[in-house]
Write a protein that holds these residues in place. Structure first.
Motif, PDB file in Angstrom:
ATOM      1  N   ASP A 187       0.853  -1.191   0.000  1.00  0.00           N
ATOM      2  CA  ASP A 187       0.000   0.000   0.000  1.00  0.00           C
ATOM      3  C   ASP A 187       0.888   1.239   0.000  1.00  0.00           C
ATOM      4  OD1 ASP A 187      -2.333  -1.492  -0.079  1.00  0.00           O
ATOM      5  OD2 ASP A 187      -2.401  -1.695   2.099  1.00  0.00           O
ATOM      6  N   ASP A 188       0.829   2.068   1.060  1.00  0.00           N
ATOM      7  CA  ASP A 188       1.623   3.300   1.074  1.00  0.00           C
ATOM      8  C   ASP A 188       2.755   3.225   2.094  1.00  0.00           C
ATOM      9  OD1 ASP A 188       0.087   3.299   3.321  1.00  0.00           O
ATOM     10  OD2 ASP A 188      -0.681   5.333   3.104  1.00  0.00           O
TER      11      ASP A 188
ATOM     12  N   ASP B 165       6.488   6.064   5.386  1.00  0.00           N
ATOM     13  CA  ASP B 165       5.166   6.329   4.821  1.00  0.00           C
ATOM     14  C   ASP B 165       5.324   7.067   3.504  1.00  0.00           C
ATOM     15  OD1 ASP B 165       3.650   5.169   6.855  1.00  0.00           O
ATOM     16  OD2 ASP B 165       3.803   6.974   8.104  1.00  0.00           O
TER      17      ASP B 165
ATOM     18  N   GLN C 185      -1.045   4.981  -4.463  1.00  0.00           N
ATOM     19  CA  GLN C 185      -1.841   3.762  -4.378  1.00  0.00           C
ATOM     20  C   GLN C 185      -1.275   2.714  -5.325  1.00  0.00           C
ATOM     21  OE1 GLN C 185      -5.805   5.096  -5.363  1.00  0.00           O
ATOM     22  NE2 GLN C 185      -6.390   5.247  -3.223  1.00  0.00           N
TER      23      GLN C 185
ATOM     24  N   GLU D   1      -3.277   9.361  -5.244  1.00  0.00           N
ATOM     25  CA  GLU D   1      -4.550   9.438  -4.541  1.00  0.00           C
ATOM     26  C   GLU D   1      -5.249  10.770  -4.781  1.00  0.00           C
ATOM     27  OE1 GLU D   1      -3.686   8.703  -0.470  1.00  0.00           O
ATOM     28  OE2 GLU D   1      -3.597   6.532  -0.712  1.00  0.00           O
TER      29      GLU D   1
END
Length: 642
Positions: free
Chosen positions: A145-146, A165, A170, A188
């Motif tokens: 994911d991120d 992070d 995405q 995103e």
């Protein structure tokens, strides 16, 4: 565009090319700026041109757009699909001859293929592809994911060293380039974009992360493109990102109480004619700054044939160590299938839709192959081909052509010794059979030089694997015909042999000189009904008589995931062992690693449960140079006991 080097569309050879020191001033904003020190390159080929001004390029978009607009807006959407190449990066700028050599070999032969240096099973040796995990043997980096995580592999167990992070990204995948990780995914930030017939809003996001200190990873560059991500490749230290800008979001009207269909149609045509070049060409925003043009008008090649679709397909090349500089080449096309070899990048646009199509007001869902009537939508059954020569960060447009039939995916294309080889399925322009076609770049044209027809009449191509002078094509309807095609003489390819067995192979992997593993499905010989996953071993030493040496079936409700994602297949040549992921949906989507040992007489297999649910699709088995294998599951990184 300060600090940015943008390459014009060039040609890698001098035939029919005129180069001027100074081009005419280009009107428009902000695309008018000339690049300092760059000459204009004009293509004499009548089939493909490069404009002298933004006005000329805009006219090409508008002319095509007027034909695509309806009383309700755009007629139907171009299909965007993941599509998701040779040895080493071309190190020079040497110009190819008018015909780029020949594939001279005495007999058909295969070549060994395996994982890239970063652990991913790839289509072409030496050309790396994005994945969710990468390694250099000591450091393993994974994106989920991120979240980007780094692990040290120097101890008895993988050790987590840092997490990072990732902002606004995405479906991310990564490439590892020295001390840099390049993160590639969808943005995103699509809140301000509108849905339309051309598909959902889509932006692409590319981040460069410094991992020289694996305990303190740091984002050093961020770019956001207002275009859909098609794919990416790594040649040496050069990353190439391919993005596609489809039909622009214009303020169309619709028929209603105060406006009939005819007036709405005329108004929408007027809106297309009033569009600007900024509406059509993609932009890029660097490190959160304002969007800038990704290319100049003179960087876009315009095919004369309008059947290749409407949009802008851009190839962006950069070195992550110098991420603020890049080269861009583009073609006015809706191409979505991309094949890359060591020195060529080939784009393919099919002449029909392979996604939801509008027909008489109803939506037709087209899965593997659309109904015949959908081929009338967009250029009949012809595939349009555009070839770029790769050198450094440049991608110079060199040739265009077409081939009758449907190129299903990137695995259906290959380039070797100056010959482009493609496997095509049936279309409105061919008979009801599959073909292997050989083509050459001659001048600025991609020209057919040879072909073999009548492969699997009435059947669908399931997989293709190319070798130096041999093509293996698998088709399927009720049984699995495996065809061996001799490509020793590109101008006279020959069908040498075929093997018919139950089931089919979605993915083929060469094990050495004369052996292959096929990953796919078992099927009932009389009905063609699929009955679960299957792995088979083939012997193609005698290409006139290919043989199946062994087969492993996994039972009803199972699926071998490498058939749809070859990155879930790993070959360990020193151990003569293959690892592939098999999902069993009959027991609640249980994912197992199938450990397959290749013996002279066939195959032996054992299964190890490793994952469950949606995370099964993200399982990876990463080989290391020291013989160990890293198992990556949804929540864990560990060494896998072979």
């Amino acid at each position: 565009m300060a600090g940015v080097v943008v390459a014009g569309i060039g040609v890698a050879f001098g035939v029919g090319v005129a180069v001027g020191a100074d081009g005419p001033e280009r009107p428009g904003r902000p695309f008018a700026a000339e690049r300092p020190g760059t000459g204009r390159v004009l293509l004499s080929n009548a089939d493909v041109t490069v404009t002298e001004s933004c006005d000329d390029l805009l006219a090409a978009y508008v002319d095509r757009g007027v034909e695509r607009v309806t009383p309700w807006g755009w007629d139907y959407g171009d299909v965007y699909a993941d599509t998701s190449g040779g040895a080493t990066e071309d190190s020079g700028d040497s110009a190819p001859t008018e015909e780029r050599g020949s594939a001279a070999a005495p007999v058909p032969s295969t070549t060994r293929a395996g994982s890239s240096e970063t652990g991913t099973n790839v289509q072409e040796e030496g050309v790396d592809e994005p994945d969710v995990v990468k390694t250099d043997g000591q450091l393993l980096v994974r994106v989920d994911d991120d979240l980007l995580t780094a692990y040290s592999l120097t101890g008895d167990e993988p050790e987590l060293t840092d997490t990072l992070d990732l902002a606004d990204v995405q479906d991310a995948e990564i490439l590892l380039v020295g001390d840099d990780v390049v993160v590639i995914g969808r943005s995103e930030d699509v809140s301000e974009q509108k849905w339309s017939y051309s598909g959902p809003p889509s932006r692409s996001r590319v981040l460069v992360v410094d991992v020289s200190d694996p305990t303190s990873m740091e984002v050093t560059s961020t770019k956001e493109y207002d275009a859909a991500l098609v794919t990416a490749r790594l040649h040496g230290s050069v990353v190439r990102v391919v993005v596609s800008a489809g039909l622009p979001e214009l303020d169309f009207v619709s028929p209603g109480f105060w406006r009939d269909e005819e007036s709405a149609f005329e108004k929408n045509q007027e809106i297309v004619r009033d569009s600007t070049i900024e509406d059509w060409l993609p932009t890029v925003a660097t490190d959160g700054g304002d969007p800038e043009p990704l290319m100049e008008c003179g960087d876009v090649a315009i095919p004369e044939d309008e059947d290749g679709g409407l949009g802008t397909l851009a190839v962006v090349g950069f070195d992550p160590a110098f991420a603020d500089s890049w080269d861009t080449a583009a073609v006015l096309s809706a191409s979505q299938t991309v094949y890359a070899s060591a020195d060529r990048l080939v784009l393919a646009t099919n002449g029909f839709l392979s996604g939801p199509a509008w027909w008489g007001g109803d939506v037709i869902e087209c899965f593997d192959v659309c109904p015949d009537m959908s081929r009338a939508f967009n250029g009949g059954g012809t595939t349009h081909l555009y070839s770029f020569a790769l050198s450094g960060t440049d991608a110079h447009f060199v040739a265009a052509g077409e081939v009758d039939g449907i190129v299903a995916d990137r695995w259906s294309m290959d380039e070797a010794d100056g010959v482009l080889r493609v496997a095509v399925g049936p279309s409105a322009e061919t008979g009801p059979f599959n073909s292997v076609v050989t083509l050459r770049e001659t001048g600025e044209d991609i020209v057919e030089v040879g072909r073999v027809d009548q492969l699997g009449p009435g059947e669908e191509i399931k997989s293709v694997r190319w070798f130096d002078t041999l093509a293996i094509v698998v088709t399927f309807r009720q049984v699995d015909p495996l065809y061996a095609v001799d490509l020793t003489d590109p101008e006279s390819p020959q069908l040498l042999g075929e093997l018919k067995i139950p089931g089919f192979s979605d993915y083929l992997h060469p094990l050495g000189a004369w052996r292959m593993i096929g990953v796919g499905a078992a099927a009932d010989e009389s009905t063609g009904q699929v009955r679960g996953a299957q792995v088979a071993l083939f012997d193609v030493h005698d290409v006139t008589n290919p043989r199946q040496l062994g087969v492993v079936e996994y039972g009803y409700g199972t699926q071998a995931l490498a058939g749809t994602d070859p990155r879930q297949f790993t070959w360990l040549p020193d151990r003569r062992t293959a690892l592939t992921v098999v999902s069993d949906v009959s027991t609640g989507s249980v994912g197992s690693v199938s450990v397959i040992e290749v013996e002279d007489g066939g195959l032996t297999q054992r299964s190890v449960e490793v994952e469950y649910g949606d995370d099964v699709a993200r399982v990876r088995l990463v080989p290391l140079a020291d013989g160990r294998v890293v198992l990556v599951t949804g929540n864990d990184i560990s060494f896998f006991d072979i």
